[in-house]
Design a protein around this motif. Structure first.
Motif, PDB file in Angstrom:
ATOM      1  N   LEU A 107      -2.397   7.868   3.680  1.00 33.78           N
ATOM      2  CA  LEU A 107      -2.307   7.017   4.121  1.00 33.78           C
ATOM      3  C   LEU A 107      -3.465   7.438   5.753  1.00 33.78           C
ATOM      4  O   LEU A 107      -3.177   7.550   6.120  1.00 33.78           O
ATOM      5  CB  LEU A 107      -1.438   5.851   3.875  1.00 33.78           C
ATOM      6  CG  LEU A 107      -0.812   5.836   2.638  1.00 33.78           C
ATOM      7  CD1 LEU A 107       0.575   5.353   2.237  1.00 33.78           C
ATOM      8  CD2 LEU A 107      -1.963   5.015   2.156  1.00 33.78           C
ATOM      9  N   ILE A 135       3.828   6.181  -5.474  1.00 37.49           N
ATOM     10  CA  ILE A 135       4.341   6.022  -7.238  1.00 37.49           C
ATOM     11  C   ILE A 135       3.615   6.996  -6.975  1.00 37.49           C
ATOM     12  O   ILE A 135       3.692   7.875  -7.856  1.00 37.49           O
ATOM     13  CB  ILE A 135       4.104   4.403  -7.411  1.00 37.49           C
ATOM     14  CG1 ILE A 135       5.170   4.002  -7.244  1.00 37.49           C
ATOM     15  CG2 ILE A 135       3.971   4.883  -9.411  1.00 37.49           C
ATOM     16  CD1 ILE A 135       4.952   2.011  -7.824  1.00 37.49           C
ATOM     17  N   GLY A 136       2.108   6.811  -6.653  1.00 34.33           N
ATOM     18  CA  GLY A 136       1.277   7.912  -7.230  1.00 34.33           C
ATOM     19  C   GLY A 136       1.741   9.294  -6.587  1.00 34.33           C
ATOM     20  O   GLY A 136       1.304  10.854  -7.202  1.00 34.33           O
ATOM     21  N   TYR A 137       2.305   9.816  -5.701  1.00 28.39           N
ATOM     22  CA  TYR A 137       2.452  10.756  -5.331  1.00 28.39           C
ATOM     23  C   TYR A 137       3.445  11.141  -5.676  1.00 28.39           C
ATOM     24  O   TYR A 137       3.643  12.172  -6.685  1.00 28.39           O
ATOM     25  CB  TYR A 137       3.264  10.693  -3.902  1.00 28.39           C
ATOM     26  CG  TYR A 137       3.972  12.112  -3.582  1.00 28.39           C
ATOM     27  CD1 TYR A 137       3.194  12.726  -1.622  1.00 28.39           C
ATOM     28  CD2 TYR A 137       5.412  12.413  -3.640  1.00 28.39           C
ATOM     29  CE1 TYR A 137       3.773  13.847  -1.324  1.00 28.39           C
ATOM     30  CE2 TYR A 137       5.832  13.629  -2.872  1.00 28.39           C
ATOM     31  CZ  TYR A 137       4.680  14.132  -2.114  1.00 28.39           C
ATOM     32  OH  TYR A 137       5.080  15.741  -1.396  1.00 28.39           O
ATOM     33  N   GLN A 157       1.013  -0.747  -0.190  1.00 26.34           N
ATOM     34  CA  GLN A 157      -0.592   0.208   0.106  1.00 26.34           C
ATOM     35  C   GLN A 157       0.320   1.359   0.296  1.00 26.34           C
ATOM     36  O   GLN A 157       0.539   1.635  -0.594  1.00 26.34           O
ATOM     37  CB  GLN A 157      -1.274  -0.124   1.004  1.00 26.34           C
ATOM     38  CG  GLN A 157      -2.043   0.646   0.833  1.00 26.34           C
ATOM     39  CD  GLN A 157      -2.854   0.875   2.205  1.00 26.34           C
ATOM     40  OE1 GLN A 157      -3.099   0.178   3.133  1.00 26.34           O
ATOM     41  NE2 GLN A 157      -3.988   1.531   2.329  1.00 26.34           N
ATOM     42  N   GLU A 206       2.511   1.894  -3.277  1.00 28.41           N
ATOM     43  CA  GLU A 206       1.294   2.256  -4.409  1.00 28.41           C
ATOM     44  C   GLU A 206       1.423   3.636  -4.443  1.00 28.41           C
ATOM     45  O   GLU A 206       1.065   4.550  -5.151  1.00 28.41           O
ATOM     46  CB  GLU A 206       0.050   1.750  -3.658  1.00 28.41           C
ATOM     47  CG  GLU A 206       0.062   0.238  -5.161  1.00 28.41           C
ATOM     48  CD  GLU A 206      -1.519  -0.080  -4.551  1.00 28.41           C
ATOM     49  OE1 GLU A 206      -1.649   0.361  -5.886  1.00 28.41           O
ATOM     50  OE2 GLU A 206      -2.528  -0.669  -3.751  1.00 28.41           O
ATOM     51  N   ALA A 207       0.490   4.490  -2.871  1.00 28.28           N
ATOM     52  CA  ALA A 207       1.003   5.416  -2.555  1.00 28.28           C
ATOM     53  C   ALA A 207       2.332   6.679  -2.899  1.00 28.28           C
ATOM     54  O   ALA A 207       2.103   7.357  -3.382  1.00 28.28           O
ATOM     55  CB  ALA A 207       0.740   5.966  -1.080  1.00 28.28           C
ATOM     56  N   LEU A 228       1.205  11.278   2.487  1.00 26.36           N
ATOM     57  CA  LEU A 228       0.509  10.484   1.045  1.00 26.36           C
ATOM     58  C   LEU A 228      -0.717   9.719   1.807  1.00 26.36           C
ATOM     59  O   LEU A 228      -1.555   9.509   0.658  1.00 26.36           O
ATOM     60  CB  LEU A 228       1.912   9.071   1.625  1.00 26.36           C
ATOM     61  CG  LEU A 228       2.713   9.059   0.905  1.00 26.36           C
ATOM     62  CD1 LEU A 228       3.851   8.019   2.086  1.00 26.36           C
ATOM     63  CD2 LEU A 228       3.014   9.419  -0.276  1.00 26.36           C
ATOM     64  N   ILE A 249       3.607  10.582  -9.632  1.00 22.79           N
ATOM     65  CA  ILE A 249       2.791  10.754 -10.747  1.00 22.79           C
ATOM     66  C   ILE A 249       2.401  12.639 -10.690  1.00 22.79           C
ATOM     67  O   ILE A 249       2.108  13.312 -11.350  1.00 22.79           O
ATOM     68  CB  ILE A 249       2.187   9.761 -11.500  1.00 22.79           C
ATOM     69  CG1 ILE A 249       3.040   8.515 -11.093  1.00 22.79           C
ATOM     70  CG2 ILE A 249       1.398  10.214 -12.074  1.00 22.79           C
ATOM     71  CD1 ILE A 249       2.352   7.468 -11.463  1.00 22.79           C
TER      72      ILE A 249
END
Lengths: 240, 469
Positions: B129, B67-69, B61, B64-65, B127, B71
């Motif tokens: 999360l 990588i999203g951050y 998890q 993923e966060a 993030l 992008i």
């Protein structure tokens, strides 16, 4: 078979005293195990609820990948209505948005948490239905979620623990919140609203509560992280 | 049973006279004993499995966060923010005071300061999360490469930017070399339960007094004669990186293995981040072209020749394929001053003609082809171009049967096959940037492009990201 039977006949069976002792021991054992058994069952329900919430999280992200936005809560109270369990239309026109129930039919997930029971008529109480709140900017049908979608300042979704410490930052807020009301089937602390357990589609407060279970709080809450959703949407080719 | 009784009975005729209670008790004890051993062994390995599962989920998890951050970094067309402009691909600084939020700095631009603040806890609040925990209930830790940290930023971040963290497998082999191009951009670390550090022999102190000291969470192990300390790393070092747990050693005294390092790592490689970042860059460029066309009779500017590698990219008449121009003067000229010589608003790559801070990292790696039908108009009065349904006047992309008005291609990292090494010495040759057929685009075609542009998933031999309209 015959010799065994003969053996038993020879022994003449257990005496009443022996039987009583055995039953007492068995009874004692059962008595000590019973509380831990109910505890175990409660624990089982909690872990089941967490599992269902994880599935709901996946379903919400899947919905966003397919539709480019998150669903609205369901606010239909009549089980006979065709829109029951489906997302309400254009919840984002309310500013801030209202809290409602998770649109379980739209998402194809469990209708209630493990403590809940399904409603069959309009007069039934809402027991254990997942509660759901979304940041209005992420539920809009136009514009859909983009790389520059900002948090709605009127929603300002925030999670706090029981002591009041914030678990989220104002620069990276939750974009959606789902929670189970837990064994007591009412929202606790910040998750409570005034008309529980009948539906109240709370509009004012964007503050919610997350904590480990304690005497005053037994809700189980999850939230959706924007970076995590963006990662999924980019990987799926939905964004940018 | 009856069979055995009979046999026993024949051997010992006097057994019938015995009660057999001792035998039953023995049997009960035996069954209980076996069950206890079975259940407890099941439990400990089951428990370990359950904990590892929780750890793996938390690590995934977090990855993923991150990588999203990287992008979704918010960028603008400003260049006033230089040299510290937000860049797609930025990763947050670690949290070194356990408040869940990234620190405002994790070293200066060159990375000569702040090495120890590039390892800390995962900034979970930054993030978005939840308070992620590993299987033993600990918050996750996180190390970030100097090249990817968001404050203060190193000069360049694009597809050719290597990570700088070395990673070792638990038996000591090197998986990623921070001194070469295989270093990783970030590592997420599940610290596991407290253990005795192998170097000091001290039990890790995770009380409030020790909660911000990396050595109290991250472990130390000597593997094949080489010491590895996960509580710190050095950027661009081939040897001082992080090592994957669990590592056990044999204790002759107890004749059993014991764990000396229980850190679980999950790496975030450049290859994990870059395809998404390239897509983001491509989308930003596409957005600029779309807005330019909206304001300029549906037409797009000339490209900059590949040979023009100066600091300002100047567009060139009849240049159908090349880089994105900073200056659009020839577009303006060829349209009899109807088309604009500047990029539009709502464009993040340029502020008028000035390249944005982040765009300077990418402009060399982004290519653009425009269809003949949509080239800058060379006759007045103003006319809208014919649609791409006219065969032969538009671009072919393998992904669609509909011809395209333009393509934008963001080059991936330098590949070894096809051999694109020495890219910096061959800036005017598309072969060193593009592949799969995209490198064959003719910048000045007689009628229209003969090649089909290729949109394909990223692989070891193809890493162009292409968008079109």
């Amino acid at each position: 078979m015959k010799p065994t039977l003969a053996l038993l006949r020879d022994k003449g069976g257990f005496s009443l005293v022996e039987m009583a002792i055995v039953l007492t021991i068995v009874g004692l054992l059962m008595a000590t195990m019973l509380p831990s058994l109910t505890n175990q069952m409660e624990q089982q329900r909690r872990s089941e609820a967490r599992k269902q919430l994880a599935e709901i999280q996946q379903a919400l992200m899947g919905f966003a990948i397919m539709n480019g936005r998150l669903p609205c809560p369901t606010t239909q109270t009549d089980p006979a209505n065709s829109g029951y369990g489906s997302e309400a239309a254009d919840c984002w026109t309310n500013n801030p948005t209202t809290e409602g129930y998770l649109p379980w039919k739209t998402l194809g997930v469990a209708e209630t948490d493990p403590w809940g029971s399904k409603r069959s008529s309009n007069g039934d109480a809402w027991k254990g239905y997942w509660r759901y709140r979304v940041d209005r900017n992420f539920a809009k049908t136009s514009p859909l979620i983009s790389m520059t979608t900002a948090f709605s300042p009127s929603d300002a979704l925030t999670i706090k623990d029981s002591a009041g410490n914030s678990l989220t930052s104002s620069s990276e807020r939750p974009i959606a919140i789902v929670f189970s009301t837990g064994p007591d089937m009412v929202g606790n602390g910040q998750n409570a609203n005034t008309t529980e357990p009948s539906p109240s589609f709370e509009q004012t407060s964007g503050i919610y509560q997350y904590d480990v279970p304690n005497t005053a709080f037994d809700d189980i809450l999850i939230w959706i992280s924007r970076p995590q959703l963006y990662n999924r949407m980019v990987a799926a080719g939905k964004l940018p | 049973m009856s069979q055995s009784c009979r046999i026993i009975g024949t051997r010992h005729p006097d057994i019938r006279s015995q009660q057999g209670a001792a035998f039953i008790i023995m049997l009960v004890i035996l069954v209980l004993g076996v069950t206890t051993i079975f259940v407890s062994s099941l439990n400990s390995s089951e428990l370990q499995n359950a904990q590892d599962r929780v750890t793996a989920e938390a690590l995934a998890q977090a990855k993923e966060a991150l990588i999203g951050y990287a992008i979704k970094v918010q960028i603008s067309n400003s260049s006033g923010c230089l040299p510290n402009c937000p860049r797609p691909g930025d990763l947050p600084c670690p949290d070194t005071n356990n408040d869940g939020v990234q620190e405002s700095s994790c070293g200066n631009a060159s990375g000569s300061t702040g090495q120890s603040s590039r390892i800390g806890r995962l900034p979970w609040k930054t993030l978005g999360l939840p308070d992620l925990r590993d299987g033993s209930g600990e918050r996750l830790w996180y190390a970030v490469s100097n090249n990817f940290k968001s404050s203060f930023r190193n000069t360049t971040l694009n597809s050719d930017t290597p990570g700088t963290i070395s990673i070792f497998a638990s038996e000591g082999t090197q998986l990623n070399n921070g001194a070469s191009t295989s270093g990783v951009a970030a590592v997420i670390i599940a610290p596991g339960a407290p253990i005795r550090r192998q170097d000091t022999g001290n039990m890790q102190d995770r009380s409030a007094a020790g909660e911000n000291t990396p050595t109290n969470y991250l472990d130390y192990a000597t593997v094949a004669g080489v010491a590895h300390d996960n509580a710190g790393f050095i950027d661009s070092s081939a040897t001082d990186g992080l090592i994957q747990g669990r590592i056990k050693v044999y204790d002759p005294a107890t004749k059993s293995d014991y764990v000396i390092l229980n850190d679980q790592l999950l790496t975030v490689t450049v290859d994990n981040i870059m395809p998404g970042v390239q897509k983001r860059v491509a989308a930003e460029v596409k957005n600029c072209l779309v807005h330019y066309a909206l304001n300029n009779n549906n037409r797009y500017p000339w490209a900059t020749p590949l040979s023009d590698t100066g600091s300002t990219y100047n567009d060139n008449s009849d240049e159908f394929f090349g880089r994105i121009s900073d200056d659009l003067s020839n577009t303006e000229n060829d349209s009899n001053y109807v088309m604009n010589n500047q990029w539009s608003n709502n464009c993040n790559t340029h502020n008028n003609n000035t390249p944005a801070g982040w765009w300077r990292n990418w402009k060399e790696l982004v290519f653009y082809g425009v269809a003949r039908s949509y080239r800058p108009r060379d006759s007045s009065p103003s006319s809208f171009p014919s649609v791409c349904a006219t065969v032969g006047r538009c671009l072919n992309v393998n992904d669609t049967s509909t011809p395209a008005r333009f393509v934008v291609i963001v080059a991936g990292k330098t590949l070894s096959s096809p051999d694109q090494t020495n890219r910096s010495l061959n800036k005017s040759n598309a072969f060193y940037y593009l592949e799969g057929g995209n490198e064959n685009a003719d910048p000045t075609p007689v009628s229209t492009f003969s090649n089909t542009f290729v949109l394909s998933p990223t692989s070891d031999t193809f890493n162009d990201i292409l968008v079109y309209q």
